[in-house]
Design a protein around this motif. Structure first.
Motif, PDB file in Angstrom:
ATOM      1  N   SER A  18       0.826  -1.222   0.000  1.00  0.00           N
ATOM      2  CA  SER A  18       0.000   0.000   0.000  1.00  0.00           C
ATOM      3  C   SER A  18       0.855   1.265   0.000  1.00  0.00           C
ATOM      4  CB  SER A  18      -0.863  -0.001   1.263  1.00  0.00           C
ATOM      5  OG  SER A  18       0.021   0.062   2.396  1.00  0.00           O
ATOM      6  N   GLU A  38       4.117   0.017   6.732  1.00  0.00           N
ATOM      7  CA  GLU A  38       2.946  -0.444   7.489  1.00  0.00           C
ATOM      8  C   GLU A  38       2.210  -1.427   6.586  1.00  0.00           C
ATOM      9  OE1 GLU A  38       2.190  -0.086  10.495  1.00  0.00           O
ATOM     10  OE2 GLU A  38       0.095  -0.742  10.641  1.00  0.00           O
ATOM     11  N   ASP A  40      -0.161  -4.765   5.412  1.00  0.00           N
ATOM     12  CA  ASP A  40      -1.539  -5.152   5.746  1.00  0.00           C
ATOM     13  C   ASP A  40      -1.771  -6.595   5.287  1.00  0.00           C
ATOM     14  OD1 ASP A  40      -2.780  -3.146   2.967  1.00  0.00           O
ATOM     15  OD2 ASP A  40      -1.912  -5.170   3.001  1.00  0.00           O
ATOM     16  N   GLU A  41      -3.017  -6.987   5.184  1.00  0.00           N
ATOM     17  CA  GLU A  41      -3.322  -8.391   4.856  1.00  0.00           C
ATOM     18  C   GLU A  41      -2.633  -8.833   3.570  1.00  0.00           C
ATOM     19  OE1 GLU A  41      -6.924  -6.768   7.107  1.00  0.00           O
ATOM     20  OE2 GLU A  41      -5.422  -6.048   5.673  1.00  0.00           O
ATOM     21  N   GLY A 207       3.583  -4.391  10.789  1.00  0.00           N
ATOM     22  CA  GLY A 207       2.270  -3.749  10.829  1.00  0.00           C
ATOM     23  C   GLY A 207       1.459  -4.207  12.015  1.00  0.00           C
ATOM     24  N   THR A 211      -4.507  -6.506  11.564  1.00  0.00           N
ATOM     25  CA  THR A 211      -4.465  -6.751  10.111  1.00  0.00           C
ATOM     26  C   THR A 211      -3.551  -7.955   9.848  1.00  0.00           C
ATOM     27  OG1 THR A 211      -2.664  -5.131   9.989  1.00  0.00           O
ATOM     28  CG2 THR A 211      -4.900  -4.370   9.413  1.00  0.00           C
TER      29      THR A 211
END
Ligand SMILES: NC(=O)c1ccc[n+]([C@@H]2O[C@H](COP(=O)([O-])OP(=O)(O)OC[C@H]3O[C@@H](n4cnc5c(N)ncnc54)[C@H](O)[C@@H]3O)[C@@H](O)[C@H]2O)c1
Ligand SMILES: C[N+](C)(C)CC=O
Length: 490
Positions: A18, A38, A40-41, A207, A211
């Motif tokens: 991201s 950071e 995420d999934e 992260g 998540t």
């Protein structure tokens, strides 16, 4: 800072998909010390896929244990080579004194060396088969893809307790450190790459727990979750991991009794009662925050503690005079303050501390004074709950039986201490205290050879020792009939 501030997935250093980032601050002065991805999934899924591929179609699981052990021992050597840099990063990230961090780095190198040496010492066993003309053997195989989640208080130590045995036994893994203290875990992944851990075998995602952590727990391509953290989080992981009946290793919280008998070495007991709590500002799972003192020495013992506590030097972890640094964050400082307020409301007596320091030098940091509560009773929230800060509660007892009863009156069962010169009495207490570690005339000592873990809600399974390695294996019985004959039953 000479550090790859990135995630490590399938042998490559990468940013978050991201492009999101998180700033990391120094809890001594709230200065920004680093900016990291950071994830995420989607990052977690990529790391899990890399670990799955490396386990199912790579060589690591079938690499001779002797070779795996040599790689793990190499990591130990590299940690020793870079221990000053690692200690600096750990203290910058957590606020703990650099002396404590140096001690952690020695422990951490020892963990990798211990499992590097243990790797090829368990080739399984031959069973004396009850069946004629047969071979029966038991072998230990790696579990598969391991999700490993760690806390912020001992970032690299708790990571080492997971990484070393998992690698030594041929597993692949995805590690998620606490989002607020990632620096030394990033560094150790650099060292694992340098030591020759193959691409895809060890993966690092950065992260939040809700998540990445939840993806590791929910993903059916993950075979095991090893988690160190709070009970509440551990219960969420247990529920999520049931999706494919993952193997679980949970190292959770503690509210650890420290029993002081009148016949103890008084000065030793005072010293160890302080060491047992105020290292790292009490942010220790096994902190001896529940002091249980024989009534006849109670007042003298409390006064001795208070006099020592009043002289504590709070400050920067990089100042060699500092004895106690800050708490990890503003949120945690607020949690400790609420915990102390509850103690006062319940009727406990504040003997010392109970507020933030007024020293102008400490106003930018998350500092809290070392605190002692007396007149405590076992039903109090401040006695029963893990405050995870520099706060001791003191209860009294009159008999050995009462001391043990108070020690066991808890949902926790991680660790405890007994101070007495009557060793038979100490052994009787240790035998009845329901917890994974009991120290006699010692507190908070641990080493790689002995297992660590909790009874009751302090966890499931063990880290360290041979059991810490077994957590990362599956046991298989292979039976071979050397003279097979038809049974002709049907
Ligand atoms: N038993 C032990 O050996 C041991 C050692 C160190 C710390 N601890 C415990 O850890 C706690 C302090 O650490 P903490 O504040 O980081 O704990 P925490 O439970 O808040 O977080 C621990 C880790 O879990 C992750 N996480 C959070 N929510 C998650 C979720 N829903 N799913 C998956 N992962 C999630 C976090 O991001 C972090 O990496 C204390 O309770 C302490 O006693 C225990
Ligand atoms: C390092 N240890 C496990 C003793 C305490 C952790 O919080």
């Amino acid at each position: 800072m000479d550090l790859k501030l990135q995630q490590y997935i399938n042998g490559k250093w990468v940013d978050a998909k991201s492009d999101n980032t998180r700033t990391i601050i120094n809890p001594f002065n709230q200065e920004i010390i680093a900016t990291v991805p950071e994830g995420d999934e989607s990052d977690a899924k990529a790391a899990i896929a890399a670990a799955r591929e490396a386990f199912d179609n790579g060589e690591w699981a079938f690499t001779p244990a002797t070779e795996r052990g040599a790689v793990v021992r190499k990591i130990a050597e590299l940690i020793e080579r870079d221990k000053e840099e690692l200690a600096y990063l750990e203290s910058l990230d957590t606020g703990k004194t650099v002396e404590e961090s140096r001690g952690d780095m020695e422990d951490i190198a020892g963990v990798f060396r211990y499992y590097g040496e243990l790797a090829d010492k368990d080739g399984g066993e031959l069973i004396d088969s009850p069946v004629p003309n047969s071979i029966s053997k038991v072998v230990h195989e790696p579990v598969g893809v391991c999700g490993q989640i760690t806390p912020w208080n001992y970032p690299l130590l708790q990571a080492s307790w997971k990484l070393a045995p998992a690698l030594a036994t041929g597993n692949t893994l995805v590690m998620k450190p606490s989002e607020i203290t990632p620096l030394t875990t990033i560094k150790v992944f650099e060292l694992m790459e340098e030591a020759g851990v193959p691409a895809g075998v060890a993966n690092l995602v950065l992260g939040a727990g809700d998540t990445i952590g939840e993806e590791l727990s929910n993903n059916t391509d993950v075979d095991l979750i090893s988690f160190t953290g709070g009970i509440a989080t551990g219960k969420k992981i247990m529920q999520a991991a049931s999706v494919n009946v993952k193997k679980l290793a949970l190292e959770l919280g503690g509210k650890n009794p420290n029993v002081i008998f009148a016949d103890a070495d008084f000065d030793l007991a005072v010293d160890q009662a302080l060491n047992g709590v105020f290292f790292h500002a009490g942010q220790i799972c096994s902190a001896g925050t529940r002091l249980i003192v024989e009534e006849s020495i109670h007042d003298e013992f409390v006064n001795a503690l208070v006099e020592r506590v009043k002289k504590f030097k709070l400050g920067s972890g990089f100042d060699e005079d500092t004895q106690m640094g800050p708490l990890i964050s503003a949120d945690h400082l607020a949690k400790v303050e609420k915990y102390v307020e509850a103690g006062i409301e319940e009727g406990a007596t504040l003997a010392v501390g109970g507020k933030r320091p007024e020293d102008p030098e400490l106003q930018k940091g998350f500092f809290y004074l070392p605190t002692i509560f007396t007149d405590c009773t076992t039903d109090m929230k401040v006695v029963q709950e893990e405050g995870f800060g520099p706060v001791i509660t003191v209860e009294k007892f009159r008999s050995e039986e009462e001391a043990v009863k108070l020690s066991n009156d808890s949902i926790y069962g991680l660790a405890g201490g007994v101070f007495t010169n009557d060793i038979a009495k100490a052994e009787r207490c240790a035998a009845k205290m329901r917890m994974g570690t009991v120290w006699i005339n010692e507190f908070n000592l641990y080493f790689p050879h002995a297992p660590w873990g909790g009874f009751k809600q302090s966890g499931i399974g063990r880290e360290l020792g041979k059991l810490g390695m077994e957590e990362y294996t599956e046991t298989k019985h292979i039976f071979q009939n050397l003279k097979p004959e038809p049974i002709n039953w049907f």
